[in-house]
Design a protein around this motif. Sequence first.
Motif, PDB file in Angstrom:
ATOM      1  N   LEU A 166       8.188   5.783  -8.553  1.00 28.84           N
ATOM      2  CA  LEU A 166       7.508   4.734  -7.913  1.00 28.84           C
ATOM      3  C   LEU A 166       7.406   3.671  -8.857  1.00 28.84           C
ATOM      4  CD1 LEU A 166       5.834   3.890  -5.628  1.00 28.84           C
ATOM      5  CD2 LEU A 166       3.640   4.871  -6.847  1.00 28.84           C
ATOM      6  N   SER A 167       7.369   3.687 -10.166  1.00 30.52           N
ATOM      7  CA  SER A 167       7.223   2.685 -11.065  1.00 30.52           C
ATOM      8  C   SER A 167       8.536   1.797 -10.898  1.00 30.52           C
ATOM      9  CB  SER A 167       7.186   3.128 -12.320  1.00 30.52           C
ATOM     10  OG  SER A 167       7.025   2.010 -13.390  1.00 30.52           O
ATOM     11  N   LYS A 168       9.980   2.674 -10.863  1.00 33.21           N
ATOM     12  CA  LYS A 168      11.083   1.773 -10.607  1.00 33.21           C
ATOM     13  C   LYS A 168      11.001   1.108  -9.427  1.00 33.21           C
ATOM     14  CE  LYS A 168      13.593   5.106 -14.061  1.00 33.21           C
ATOM     15  NZ  LYS A 168      13.579   3.974 -14.905  1.00 33.21           N
ATOM     16  N   LEU A 169      10.669   1.687  -8.308  1.00 38.49           N
ATOM     17  CA  LEU A 169      10.597   1.028  -7.099  1.00 38.49           C
ATOM     18  C   LEU A 169       9.929  -0.209  -6.910  1.00 38.49           C
ATOM     19  CD1 LEU A 169      11.498   1.356  -3.737  1.00 38.49           C
ATOM     20  CD2 LEU A 169       9.102   2.612  -3.833  1.00 38.49           C
ATOM     21  N   LEU A 170       8.639  -0.069  -7.339  1.00 34.65           N
ATOM     22  CA  LEU A 170       7.492  -1.263  -7.466  1.00 34.65           C
ATOM     23  C   LEU A 170       8.161  -2.275  -8.503  1.00 34.65           C
ATOM     24  CD1 LEU A 170       4.128   0.633  -7.726  1.00 34.65           C
ATOM     25  CD2 LEU A 170       5.303  -0.298  -5.436  1.00 34.65           C
ATOM     26  N   GLY A 171       8.868  -2.051  -9.320  1.00 41.00           N
ATOM     27  CA  GLY A 171       9.646  -2.944 -10.216  1.00 41.00           C
ATOM     28  C   GLY A 171      10.482  -3.717  -9.766  1.00 41.00           C
ATOM     29  N   ALA A 172      11.436  -2.794  -8.822  1.00 39.27           N
ATOM     30  CA  ALA A 172      12.335  -3.487  -8.010  1.00 39.27           C
ATOM     31  C   ALA A 172      11.864  -4.465  -7.105  1.00 39.27           C
ATOM     32  CB  ALA A 172      13.326  -2.464  -7.263  1.00 39.27           C
ATOM     33  N   TYR A 173      10.886  -4.274  -6.477  1.00 36.74           N
ATOM     34  CA  TYR A 173      10.389  -5.108  -5.420  1.00 36.74           C
ATOM     35  C   TYR A 173       9.711  -6.286  -6.157  1.00 36.74           C
ATOM     36  CZ  TYR A 173      10.593  -2.620  -1.089  1.00 36.74           C
ATOM     37  OH  TYR A 173      11.003  -1.953   0.161  1.00 36.74           O
ATOM     38  N   ALA A 174       9.083  -6.157  -7.319  1.00 34.31           N
ATOM     39  CA  ALA A 174       8.617  -7.362  -7.975  1.00 34.31           C
ATOM     40  C   ALA A 174       9.725  -8.095  -8.325  1.00 34.31           C
ATOM     41  CB  ALA A 174       7.925  -6.923  -9.397  1.00 34.31           C
ATOM     42  N   ASN A 222       0.918  -1.345  -0.083  1.00 34.01           N
ATOM     43  CA  ASN A 222      -0.152   0.092  -0.104  1.00 34.01           C
ATOM     44  C   ASN A 222       0.999   1.205   0.112  1.00 34.01           C
ATOM     45  OD1 ASN A 222      -1.664  -1.990   0.967  1.00 34.01           O
ATOM     46  ND2 ASN A 222      -3.291  -0.674   1.724  1.00 34.01           N
ATOM     47  N   HIS A 223       0.443   2.227  -0.986  1.00 34.36           N
ATOM     48  CA  HIS A 223       1.173   3.614  -0.924  1.00 34.36           C
ATOM     49  C   HIS A 223       0.183   4.588  -1.147  1.00 34.36           C
ATOM     50  CE1 HIS A 223       1.025   3.537  -5.352  1.00 34.36           C
ATOM     51  NE2 HIS A 223       1.404   2.216  -5.096  1.00 34.36           N
ATOM     52  N   GLN A 224       0.585   5.902  -1.310  1.00 31.60           N
ATOM     53  CA  GLN A 224       0.024   6.877  -1.545  1.00 31.60           C
ATOM     54  C   GLN A 224       0.192   7.624  -2.785  1.00 31.60           C
ATOM     55  OE1 GLN A 224      -2.764   7.790   0.542  1.00 31.60           O
ATOM     56  NE2 GLN A 224      -1.938   5.948   1.634  1.00 31.60           N
ATOM     57  N   GLY A 225       0.866   7.184  -3.865  1.00 30.14           N
ATOM     58  CA  GLY A 225       1.465   7.504  -5.007  1.00 30.14           C
ATOM     59  C   GLY A 225       0.520   6.996  -6.222  1.00 30.14           C
ATOM     60  N   GLY A 226       1.197   7.121  -7.401  1.00 28.18           N
ATOM     61  CA  GLY A 226       0.604   6.725  -8.780  1.00 28.18           C
ATOM     62  C   GLY A 226      -0.088   7.456  -9.373  1.00 28.18           C
ATOM     63  N   CYS A 227      -0.712   8.529  -8.838  1.00 25.95           N
ATOM     64  CA  CYS A 227      -1.384   9.752  -9.513  1.00 25.95           C
ATOM     65  C   CYS A 227      -1.402  10.875  -8.611  1.00 25.95           C
ATOM     66  CB  CYS A 227      -2.750   9.221  -9.775  1.00 25.95           C
ATOM     67  SG  CYS A 227      -3.650   9.985 -11.040  1.00 25.95           S
ATOM     68  N   GLY A 228      -1.863  12.167  -9.257  1.00 23.43           N
ATOM     69  CA  GLY A 228      -1.611  13.343  -8.484  1.00 23.43           C
ATOM     70  C   GLY A 228       0.089  13.520  -8.714  1.00 23.43           C
ATOM     71  N   GLY A 229       0.418  14.515  -7.592  1.00 30.69           N
ATOM     72  CA  GLY A 229       1.982  14.700  -7.684  1.00 30.69           C
ATOM     73  C   GLY A 229       2.353  15.120  -8.930  1.00 30.69           C
ATOM     74  N   THR A 230       3.830  14.609  -9.339  1.00 30.46           N
ATOM     75  CA  THR A 230       4.181  15.211 -10.341  1.00 30.46           C
ATOM     76  C   THR A 230       4.532  13.624 -11.228  1.00 30.46           C
ATOM     77  OG1 THR A 230       6.572  14.532  -9.808  1.00 30.46           O
ATOM     78  CG2 THR A 230       5.550  17.069  -9.600  1.00 30.46           C
ATOM     79  N   ARG A 231       4.577  13.928 -12.745  1.00 25.82           N
ATOM     80  CA  ARG A 231       5.060  12.742 -13.392  1.00 25.82           C
ATOM     81  C   ARG A 231       6.114  11.886 -12.999  1.00 25.82           C
ATOM     82  NH1 ARG A 231       1.421  12.094 -17.690  1.00 25.82           N
ATOM     83  NH2 ARG A 231      -0.434  13.077 -17.086  1.00 25.82           N
TER      84      ARG A 231
END
Length: 548
Positions: free
Chosen positions: A220-228, A205-214
């Motif tokens: 976040l995508s790279k981080l989640l990919g690293a965990y996968a 669970n996290h608070q990202g993926g939308c809003g904020g900046t691209r």
Amino acid sequence: MKTKFLQIHPLDNVLVALQDLKKGERISFNGSDITLTADIPAKHKFFMDDMHAGDDILMYGVLVGKSQYAIAKGSRMDTDNTKHAVDNYCFRPYDYQWTAPHIDSFKGKTFNGYVRSDGRVGTANHWLFIPLVFCENRNLDIIKEALYNELGYNVSEKYKSFTRALVHAHKNGRPLKQDDMDEFVHFSPASERVFKNIDGIKFLNHQGGCGGTRQDAAILSKLLGAYADHPNVCGITILSLGCQNLQINDFLIDLKDRNPDFDKPIFIFEQQQSKSEESLIKEAITATFEGLVQANEIERQPAPLSKLVLGVKCGGSDGFSGISANPAVGYTSDLLVALGGTVLLAEFPELCGAEQSLIDRTKDEHAAKKFISLMQAYSASAEQAGSGFHMNPSPGNIKDGLITDAIKSNGAAKKGGNSPIVDVLDYTESYSKPGLNLVCTPGNDVEATTGKTASGATLILFTTGLGTPTGNPICPVIKVATNTKLATQMADIIDINTGPIIDGEKTIEEMGEDILHYCIQAASGAIIPKAVLLNQDDFIPWKRGVSL
């Protein structure tokens, strides 16, 4: 008899109290008598000589502060008379020589891990649920409750049972009694798990993926990919809303960039393409269950210690951190490097003041200059926001003797031992070279453990003097106490006690070997660290903003 005080390095002009010292007490050191002008609590420092305004204050053999006015010898160091100061640093040709520790007692030893198709070896076997956007957190929570309860991973059942007993007693108009507890307590231990070879089902669970900046979504995508892609993960279920910044295809591209040969089972569900929320959740549970059946066939196998990737971290630090736990973990790090393994040292705001020694230990000029660039950029961004590395120590750190960030940082750097530094990694970058690597993360406990796991740590040694329950969803976190009082008081979260170093009962080297033996057991699943038992699954992505 227990030693009352310690000079950490021969160049230091302050001494560390190892036990409470009283005002007026006379200390003899190196042929000089020092009369204490104030009470000196254990973990705090006092001055060996009279100091003038602007004098250098040395600890660990380096500059850690400046005296703000004339200070009498025997005075206690505090935030009023001492302010943070460090020397400048730069790259310079330096012939660093390292004598590796003796490893005879560890040669030929193995741990029982999960061998992946690419040769990496996990210390755990987790199924991972990843939301690509915070909108899917609720769906993950529902799935988590369903799977945890039915598959035997729920550690909160005892508290639910306790609450049921309270409700029962309340409805009957009487205080809670043991009979109520006996009637309502039903707890399913780990031995009753449906899948014996699945160590956990974890949810990021996290608070990202939308809003904020691209840019936030891209990181976040790279981080989640690293965990996968992590060797402690056997399969992944992805939940996407559909319209968010972090698109499914972006994530898959980052995952393949990280590992072109990625071959783990991965199930993807998009809510805006689903018939209903109920349909989405049931389909995700069904697919995951089938994946768990297959993943449960994976069993632990012997692997050499060179396959261990050890992250080293400190949090809730105290004045003993740089004397007991951190140097002991540093010796463990040196042992593992000598055995061909990998160590990850992070927390860049907590390397402030230790930069030159780390640069001098870095084998590759490009890596050394990368470290300098990352440190300078990080420091500049903090100062631009009206802060700075000097503001890193928390009130708890200061109360327990870490008066300046340079004191805290030089003690923190001890976790990396003394081996040469083979590489410097930016946030989410994976290690590629065995040996000691530096990883750019904040000092914040959870942001740092989150980032260190992304770089490939399969175990994390986490030292603490004040106590913290921090863990990680997929990487076992082992808590190492700096002192016996903490280890006794918070035995439910502490795994290893290095207090015997302070008490003069063990050497740093002996403690370091003990820690490595524990790591081998934990990596094999023979010992379960407290943070894992408690399902302490902390996960905070770093947005590359100012975080100390």
